[in-house]
Design an enzyme around this catalytic site. Structure first.
Site, PDB file in Angstrom:
ATOM      1  N   HIS A  27       0.815  -1.217   0.000  1.00  0.00           N
ATOM      2  CA  HIS A  27       0.000   0.000   0.000  1.00  0.00           C
ATOM      3  C   HIS A  27       0.849   1.267   0.000  1.00  0.00           C
ATOM      4  O   HIS A  27       0.360   2.340  -0.335  1.00  0.00           O
ATOM      5  CB  HIS A  27      -0.912   0.013   1.232  1.00  0.00           C
ATOM      6  CG  HIS A  27      -2.001  -1.022   1.160  1.00  0.00           C
ATOM      7  ND1 HIS A  27      -3.293  -0.720   0.809  1.00  0.00           N
ATOM      8  CD2 HIS A  27      -1.983  -2.368   1.363  1.00  0.00           C
ATOM      9  CE1 HIS A  27      -4.026  -1.826   0.813  1.00  0.00           C
ATOM     10  NE2 HIS A  27      -3.254  -2.836   1.150  1.00  0.00           N
ATOM     11  N   ASP A  47       3.531   9.633  -0.801  1.00  0.00           N
ATOM     12  CA  ASP A  47       2.363   8.872  -0.338  1.00  0.00           C
ATOM     13  C   ASP A  47       2.123   7.717  -1.307  1.00  0.00           C
ATOM     14  O   ASP A  47       2.218   7.910  -2.528  1.00  0.00           O
ATOM     15  CB  ASP A  47       1.128   9.791  -0.312  1.00  0.00           C
ATOM     16  CG  ASP A  47       0.147   9.430   0.799  1.00  0.00           C
ATOM     17  OD1 ASP A  47       0.078   8.238   1.148  1.00  0.00           O
ATOM     18  OD2 ASP A  47      -0.544  10.333   1.304  1.00  0.00           O
TER      19      ASP A  47
HETATM   20  P1  ADP Z   1      -3.025   7.001   5.153  1.00  0.00           P
HETATM   21  O1  ADP Z   1      -3.492   5.622   4.805  1.00  0.00           O
HETATM   22  O2  ADP Z   1      -1.555   7.228   5.017  1.00  0.00           O
HETATM   23  O3  ADP Z   1      -3.515   7.492   6.472  1.00  0.00           O
HETATM   24  P2  ADP Z   1      -4.926   7.889   3.094  1.00  0.00           P
HETATM   25  O4  ADP Z   1      -5.240   9.279   2.633  1.00  0.00           O
HETATM   26  O5  ADP Z   1      -4.683   6.933   1.996  1.00  0.00           O
HETATM   27  O6  ADP Z   1      -3.691   8.010   4.078  1.00  0.00           O
HETATM   28  O7  ADP Z   1      -6.134   7.317   3.972  1.00  0.00           O
HETATM   29  C1  ADP Z   1      -6.567   7.991   5.102  1.00  0.00           C
HETATM   30  C2  ADP Z   1      -8.008   7.571   5.430  1.00  0.00           C
HETATM   31  O8  ADP Z   1      -8.289   7.990   6.764  1.00  0.00           O
HETATM   32  C3  ADP Z   1      -9.017   8.259   4.519  1.00  0.00           C
HETATM   33  O9  ADP Z   1     -10.079   7.359   4.245  1.00  0.00           O
HETATM   34  C4  ADP Z   1      -9.494   9.426   5.377  1.00  0.00           C
HETATM   35  O10 ADP Z   1     -10.809   9.874   5.126  1.00  0.00           O
HETATM   36  C5  ADP Z   1      -9.388   8.860   6.771  1.00  0.00           C
HETATM   37  N1  ADP Z   1      -9.159   9.961   7.722  1.00  0.00           N
HETATM   38  C6  ADP Z   1      -8.086  10.758   7.825  1.00  0.00           C
HETATM   39  N2  ADP Z   1      -8.256  11.666   8.805  1.00  0.00           N
HETATM   40  C7  ADP Z   1      -9.475  11.476   9.322  1.00  0.00           C
HETATM   41  C8  ADP Z   1     -10.250  12.097  10.358  1.00  0.00           C
HETATM   42  N3  ADP Z   1      -9.789  13.129  11.044  1.00  0.00           N
HETATM   43  N4  ADP Z   1     -11.461  11.601  10.616  1.00  0.00           N
HETATM   44  C9  ADP Z   1     -11.941  10.547   9.915  1.00  0.00           C
HETATM   45  N5  ADP Z   1     -11.271   9.921   8.932  1.00  0.00           N
HETATM   46  C10 ADP Z   1     -10.052  10.374   8.645  1.00  0.00           C
END
Ligand code: ADP
Length: 466
Positions: free
Chosen positions: A155, A362
């Site tokens: 991932h 990322d």
């Molecule tokens: P990573 O897997 O590195 O954290 P991604 O952007 O691929 O980054 O995925 C992050 C996920 O977590 C997304 O689905 C996003 O909506 C969720 N997310 C991030 N911050 C929040 C938050 N404050 N509240 C709810 N969901 C969150």
């Protein structure tokens, strides 16, 4: 129908998958389709005792979870996965802390997972292993005699060869990948960097999409992770999404809102992003009093010093911007360490004219996709996206920026703010059509199809050796 067995560091939630985010939804859907089993860590840390897998039925799936003894948690999870592999695979040698103890703990847990999973496997299962916590699971399963099709999906980014070479046990890690039938990457660039290692370091060769090295071969492919686009769009227009949207727009009183939503992680480029917002206010006086930046960043991996230091720096930067530019009737920057329900998040995205997603590196970045999915087709916002997010390979109609250049990011925000409706709609339509087509179900379907095909190739000649 054959059974699908998914293995990931953390399991679940199944019923709450919708609230947990894109990946959990995609996996749960695929597992339901194939009468699935999901295996991994329970999230619990225990003192003493030899952990055994616990089986449970939930939402039509079988879940098998293991607790982690405290030492394994320290060495495998905190040490090797989070202090070593995560920074290294995001090109941050400076933050990488290698320790032989960590690598041993990693091997120990991968072996323990294999021992627990092996008796649960049926001969015709397909096994899908997820991410950097479990590079060695496939080879541990093979050592126990597993002959099932086993695929691995990374991932996070695959690092450049010269960076990977700084990891003392890089060969052991890459060699283990050759015990899988299929390796999936997020982007062509990640696959190319893996191929470079295979050819230049392992002295192997690529035969089309098949990597040959260490006397073995493995099929490779690119499978960019998608979100459940239609569902997230519906969230933005659900009663909760609508309420949040209206409430936020009322509070903004005609101001333009820039939104960032990221786990609090140094890979997300948050410090430079605040710097870019500051540059926007500095260079474009017309933004003062008219633009607000909302950054939502739930605390993550707070056990690690690098994360605590980063958080402190971020709080300082946000306070600096507000101290410098704020007025009694206008706070330029809002910074929250909170996890929000998905529908609330979708409503906030919809209410924001600019989505600011500028990671330094990322694997994919699902937030970029969620921001677009939540937009109103009649009045869509604009996505400003780092060229170093995997998502940039698909989302060319976003405003792509180099996150290292704060001036460029500031200018992209200004351009987004002033962009005419026709251009916003054209960019949104192109992005949204792609997101609807290449969604989470497409991603899991494509990987599982490729895994099935990879098996056919293996059945016609390849023999596993240890
Ligand atoms: P990573 O897997 O590195 O954290 P991604 O952007 O691929 O980054 O995925 C992050 C996920 O977590 C997304 O689905 C996003 O909506 C969720 N997310 C991030 N911050 C929040 C938050 N404050 N509240 C709810 N969901 C969150």
């Amino acid at each position: 129908m054959r059974r699908l067995v998914a293995v990931s560091n953390r399991v679940g939630p199944v019923r709450g998958a919708v609230s947990a985010g894109g990946l959990a939804v995609a996996l749960v859907d695929a597992l339901r389709h194939y009468e699935g089993l999901w295996f991994g860590w329970s999230g619990r840390v225990v003192d003493g005792g030899e952990p055994k897998p616990k089986l449970a039925e939930e939402g039509g799936l079988t879940l098998a979870t293991m607790d982690l003894p405290r030492q394994d948690y320290e060495d495998y999870y905190i040490g090797y996965a989070n202090r070593c592999l995560w920074p290294l695979f995001h090109f941050r040698i400076d933050l990488t802390g290698y320790d032989r103890r960590f690598a041993e703990g990693y091997r120990r847990v991968n072996a323990r997972f294999a021992q627990a999973l092996s008796p649960l496997l049926r001969p015709d299962d397909m096994v899908w292993v997820h991410d950097y916590h479990l590079f060695e699971l496939g080879s541990e399963l093979r050592a126990l005699g597993a002959r099932q099709r086993i695929g691995f999906f990374l991932h996070i980014p695959f690092p450049p060869r010269e960076i990977l070479l700084t990891l003392p046990n890089h060969e052991q890690l890459v060699r283990a990948l050759f015990d899988y039938d299929l390796l999936g990457f997020q982007t062509e660039q990640d696959l190319a960097r893996f191929c470079d290692y295979v050819v230049q370091t392992a002295g192997g060769r690529m035969n089309g999409s098949c990597a040959n090295a260490f006397g073995r071969r493995v099929e490779t492919g690119v499978f960019p992770v998608g979100i459940d686009t239609a569902q997230f769009r519906d969230f933005a227009f659900s009663p909760r999404g609508e309420h949040v949207f209206r409430h936020m727009r009322d509070a903004l009183r005609g101001r333009c809102q820039i939104i960032g939503v990221d786990r609090l992680d140094y890979s997300k480029g948050l410090l430079r992003r605040i710097g870019a917002f500051e540059a926007l206010l500095d260079t474009h006086a017309d933004t003062r009093g008219h633009v607000e930046y909302l950054q939502i960043a739930p605390i993550s991996r707070g056990e690690l010093k690098a994360y605590r230091d980063f958080r402190r720096d971020l709080e300082g930067a946000a306070a600096r911007v507000n101290g410098r530019f704020g007025r009694v009737d206008w706070t330029p920057m809002h910074y929250l360490n909170r996890t929000l329900p998905r529908r609330t998040l979708a409503g906030l995205f919809r209410a924001s004219q600019i989505g600011l997603v500028t990671p330094m590196r990322d694997g994919m970045n699902l937030v970029a996709k969620e921001y677009i999915a939540a937009q109103d087709p009649a009045d869509p916002g604009v996505l400003v996206l780092s060229q170093f997010a995997g998502a940039a390979q698909q989302m060319k109609a976003a405003l792509l920026v180099n996150p290292y250049d704060v001036t460029e990011v500031a200018e992209a925000m200004q351009r987004a703010r002033l962009m005419p409706l026709a251009e916003r709609k054209a960019r949104y339509t192109e992005l949204m059509n792609d997101l609807l087509r290449y969604d989470a179900a497409y991603w899991s379907g494509a990987f599982i199809d490729a895994l099935r095909q990879a098996q056919l190739r293996r059945a016609s000649g390849q023999v596993y050796r240890r």
